[in-house]
Design a protein around this motif. Structure first.
Motif, PDB file in Angstrom:
ATOM      1  N   VAL A  26      -6.393  14.978  39.848  1.00 43.85           N
ATOM      2  CA  VAL A  26      -5.003  15.135  39.838  1.00 43.85           C
ATOM      3  C   VAL A  26      -4.763  16.457  39.380  1.00 43.85           C
ATOM      4  O   VAL A  26      -5.713  16.979  38.558  1.00 43.85           O
ATOM      5  N   ALA A  27      -3.959  17.228  40.078  1.00 49.17           N
ATOM      6  CA  ALA A  27      -3.596  18.616  39.657  1.00 49.17           C
ATOM      7  C   ALA A  27      -2.293  19.095  40.030  1.00 49.17           C
ATOM      8  O   ALA A  27      -1.612  18.669  40.731  1.00 49.17           O
ATOM      9  N   VAL A  28      -1.978  20.345  39.422  1.00 52.33           N
ATOM     10  CA  VAL A  28      -0.570  20.843  39.822  1.00 52.33           C
ATOM     11  C   VAL A  28      -1.320  22.359  40.030  1.00 52.33           C
ATOM     12  O   VAL A  28      -1.840  23.071  39.400  1.00 52.33           O
ATOM     13  N   GLY A  29      -0.140  23.027  41.037  1.00 52.06           N
ATOM     14  CA  GLY A  29      -0.380  24.275  41.404  1.00 52.06           C
ATOM     15  C   GLY A  29       0.830  25.006  41.143  1.00 52.06           C
ATOM     16  O   GLY A  29       1.777  24.389  41.338  1.00 52.06           O
ATOM     17  N   PHE A  30       0.705  26.267  40.902  1.00 56.30           N
ATOM     18  CA  PHE A  30       1.875  27.175  40.685  1.00 56.30           C
ATOM     19  C   PHE A  30       2.030  27.976  41.892  1.00 56.30           C
ATOM     20  O   PHE A  30       1.084  29.214  41.866  1.00 56.30           O
ATOM     21  N   GLY A  32      -2.183  28.142  49.246  1.00 57.18           N
ATOM     22  CA  GLY A  32      -2.862  29.606  49.417  1.00 57.18           C
ATOM     23  C   GLY A  32      -2.415  30.594  48.301  1.00 57.18           C
ATOM     24  O   GLY A  32      -1.055  31.079  48.218  1.00 57.18           O
ATOM     25  N   GLY A  33      -3.393  30.979  47.727  1.00 57.46           N
ATOM     26  CA  GLY A  33      -3.094  32.106  46.730  1.00 57.46           C
ATOM     27  C   GLY A  33      -2.414  31.365  45.503  1.00 57.46           C
ATOM     28  O   GLY A  33      -1.492  31.997  44.916  1.00 57.46           O
ATOM     29  N   ASP A  34      -2.748  30.265  45.192  1.00 51.95           N
ATOM     30  CA  ASP A  34      -2.005  29.540  44.119  1.00 51.95           C
ATOM     31  C   ASP A  34      -3.036  29.078  43.012  1.00 51.95           C
ATOM     32  O   ASP A  34      -4.313  28.965  42.975  1.00 51.95           O
ATOM     33  N   ASP A  35      -2.651  29.640  41.680  1.00 53.82           N
ATOM     34  CA  ASP A  35      -3.201  29.148  40.532  1.00 53.82           C
ATOM     35  C   ASP A  35      -3.100  27.637  40.109  1.00 53.82           C
ATOM     36  O   ASP A  35      -1.886  27.099  40.223  1.00 53.82           O
ATOM     37  N   VAL A  36      -3.933  26.814  40.158  1.00 60.87           N
ATOM     38  CA  VAL A  36      -4.211  25.292  40.170  1.00 60.87           C
ATOM     39  C   VAL A  36      -4.828  24.974  38.800  1.00 60.87           C
ATOM     40  O   VAL A  36      -5.909  25.604  38.478  1.00 60.87           O
ATOM     41  N   PHE A  78      -8.650  26.048  39.179  1.00 62.82           N
ATOM     42  CA  PHE A  78      -8.911  26.482  40.601  1.00 62.82           C
ATOM     43  C   PHE A  78      -8.175  27.514  40.786  1.00 62.82           C
ATOM     44  O   PHE A  78      -6.914  27.748  40.381  1.00 62.82           O
ATOM     45  N   TYR A  79      -8.386  27.879  42.205  1.00 65.70           N
ATOM     46  CA  TYR A  79      -7.501  28.868  43.014  1.00 65.70           C
ATOM     47  C   TYR A  79      -7.767  28.722  44.235  1.00 65.70           C
ATOM     48  O   TYR A  79      -8.770  28.550  45.009  1.00 65.70           O
ATOM     49  N   ASN A  80      -6.616  28.381  44.872  1.00 63.30           N
ATOM     50  CA  ASN A  80      -6.272  28.144  46.475  1.00 63.30           C
ATOM     51  C   ASN A  80      -6.750  29.170  47.195  1.00 63.30           C
ATOM     52  O   ASN A  80      -5.822  30.222  47.273  1.00 63.30           O
ATOM     53  N   VAL A  81      -7.605  29.170  47.940  1.00 62.83           N
ATOM     54  CA  VAL A  81      -7.959  30.008  48.751  1.00 62.83           C
ATOM     55  C   VAL A  81      -7.691  29.235  50.319  1.00 62.83           C
ATOM     56  O   VAL A  81      -8.659  28.818  50.885  1.00 62.83           O
ATOM     57  N   GLY A  82      -6.565  29.810  50.998  1.00 60.85           N
ATOM     58  CA  GLY A  82      -6.029  28.967  52.260  1.00 60.85           C
ATOM     59  C   GLY A  82      -5.984  27.612  51.605  1.00 60.85           C
ATOM     60  O   GLY A  82      -5.242  27.194  50.782  1.00 60.85           O
ATOM     61  N   GLN A  83      -6.688  26.568  52.494  1.00 58.81           N
ATOM     62  CA  GLN A  83      -6.441  25.112  52.128  1.00 58.81           C
ATOM     63  C   GLN A  83      -7.604  24.785  51.294  1.00 58.81           C
ATOM     64  O   GLN A  83      -7.836  23.567  51.198  1.00 58.81           O
ATOM     65  N   TRP A  84      -8.408  25.629  50.782  1.00 57.14           N
ATOM     66  CA  TRP A  84      -9.581  25.159  50.034  1.00 57.14           C
ATOM     67  C   TRP A  84      -9.156  25.674  48.445  1.00 57.14           C
ATOM     68  O   TRP A  84      -8.955  26.748  48.075  1.00 57.14           O
ATOM     69  N   ALA A  85      -9.734  24.701  47.706  1.00 57.19           N
ATOM     70  CA  ALA A  85      -9.442  24.949  46.153  1.00 57.19           C
ATOM     71  C   ALA A  85     -11.094  25.518  45.566  1.00 57.19           C
ATOM     72  O   ALA A  85     -11.882  24.696  45.702  1.00 57.19           O
ATOM     73  N   LYS A  86     -10.836  26.534  45.172  1.00 59.11           N
ATOM     74  CA  LYS A  86     -12.179  27.047  44.492  1.00 59.11           C
ATOM     75  C   LYS A  86     -11.991  27.102  42.909  1.00 59.11           C
ATOM     76  O   LYS A  86     -11.265  27.502  42.501  1.00 59.11           O
ATOM     77  N   GLU A  87     -13.064  26.684  42.586  1.00 60.89           N
ATOM     78  CA  GLU A  87     -13.184  26.780  41.079  1.00 60.89           C
ATOM     79  C   GLU A  87     -13.416  27.929  40.604  1.00 60.89           C
ATOM     80  O   GLU A  87     -14.391  28.720  40.745  1.00 60.89           O
ATOM     81  N   PHE A 135       2.065  19.550  43.825  1.00 64.02           N
ATOM     82  CA  PHE A 135       1.557  18.347  43.098  1.00 64.02           C
ATOM     83  C   PHE A 135       0.662  17.595  44.087  1.00 64.02           C
ATOM     84  O   PHE A 135       0.792  17.510  45.450  1.00 64.02           O
ATOM     85  N   ALA A 136      -0.665  17.305  43.637  1.00 67.17           N
ATOM     86  CA  ALA A 136      -1.757  17.036  44.335  1.00 67.17           C
ATOM     87  C   ALA A 136      -2.605  16.091  43.938  1.00 67.17           C
ATOM     88  O   ALA A 136      -2.803  15.925  42.547  1.00 67.17           O
ATOM     89  N   TRP A 137      -3.242  15.006  44.412  1.00 68.34           N
ATOM     90  CA  TRP A 137      -4.256  14.085  43.806  1.00 68.34           C
ATOM     91  C   TRP A 137      -5.084  13.548  44.882  1.00 68.34           C
ATOM     92  O   TRP A 137      -4.896  13.351  45.963  1.00 68.34           O
TER      93      TRP A 137
END
Length: 282
Positions: A133-137, A144-148, A164-173, A218-220
């Motif tokens: 479960v996660a929250v992005g700002f 994309g370009g979001d702090d998660v 994580f950091y959203n790079v496009g549609q991919w969440a990079k740890e 909001f995502a899970w």
């Protein structure tokens, strides 16, 4: 002769008194029997009942058993995860609920709360999933370009907080993790966690200042061996306005199953059908 007679008497007295050959004590006889047989063969050695191990076991038994023979209680376990209180929503903390009307932190599809504690912000998250479960700002409602910040349930049953950091549609740890005072639990097929994060952070691309307002994403979804995979729904919910941690709101967002009758087209169809039934057919 007197002298030889006295010498013989002295020898007799020595023999009778045991000085000539000391008779073995019962303990010595037992030791001999334990060590050798009747003809000097090695015999069975019985363990001594008054050994140190016997003393130690009796001491420990008397030390750790009560008068009634019951063991004293062991050290108390680590404090269990404190349940999230929704009664504080909109009062002492802000909350976002996604799911059916009236749901709480244990029944919503997704739940998030936030509150300021000194120079930190405490977040609580929970979702109906066995993965993460996660929250992005975000600054634009888009991924994309979001702090998660995410809470991930691993194969060992633990729930860990990741950055994580959203790079496009991919969440990079991201290795730099601002979370502290982490707590997490997986129970009743739900991932629930609590953590703190500094309100202010040094300027960096992957970290945002939480004293500013942001759209919340909001995502899970499921996880494989502690790694997150694609979220459960194609279009995860997003807050309809920027959230400020200085304003404690209690926001409810109906899930897809409860949005049907909120659609303008559906409402139009309902009105038309009601009018048709009331007027009847000609």
């Amino acid at each position: 002769m007197i002298f030889p007679r006295r010498l013989v008497q002295l020898l007799v007295l020595l023999i009778q008194s045991g000085w000539w050959g000391v008779a073995p004590s019962p303990t010595d006889e037992g030791a001999l029997r334990a060590g050798h047989g009747e003809h000097g063969e090695p015999g069975h050695q019985e363990p001594h009942k008054d050994s140190y191990s016997t003393f130690a076991s009796e001491f420990l038994e008397s030390r750790y058993l009560s008068d009634d023979g019951y063991p004293f209680p062991t050290a108390p376990p680590v404090d269990p995860f404190a349940k999230i209180k929704v009664i504080d929503c909109g009062v002492t903390k802000g909350c976002i609920r996604y799911g059916k009307p009236g749901c709480d932190a244990e029944t919503c599809d997704y739940f998030l709360s936030y509150r300021r504690i000194g120079t930190d912000v405490e977040y609580e998250m929970s979702a109906d999933t066995d993965g993460w479960v996660a929250v992005g700002f975000s600054s634009d409602k888009k991924m994309g370009g979001d702090d998660v910040m995410g809470c991930v349930h691993d194969d060992n049953g633990r729930v860990r907080i990741h950055h994580f950091y959203n790079v496009g549609q991919w969440a990079k740890e991201i290795k730099r993790n601002p979370a502290r005072d982490e707590e997490g639990i997986f129970e009743n097929n739900r991932v629930t966690c609590r953590f703190k994060r500094p309100l202010y952070v040094p300027r960096e691309e992957t970290l945002v200042d939480l004293h500013l307002s942001w759209y919340y994403l909001f995502a899970w979804g499921p996880a494989i061996q502690g790694s997150i995979t694609r979220h459960d729904i194609d279009s995860p919910p997003v807050s309809d306005h920027m959230i400020s941690i200085y304003k404690y709101e209690d926001i409810f967002m109906p899930s897809t199953a409860y949005q049907t009758f909120n659609s303008p087209l559906c409402l139009l169809l309902i009105v038309a059908l009601t009018f048709y039934l009331l007027m009847g057919t000609p």
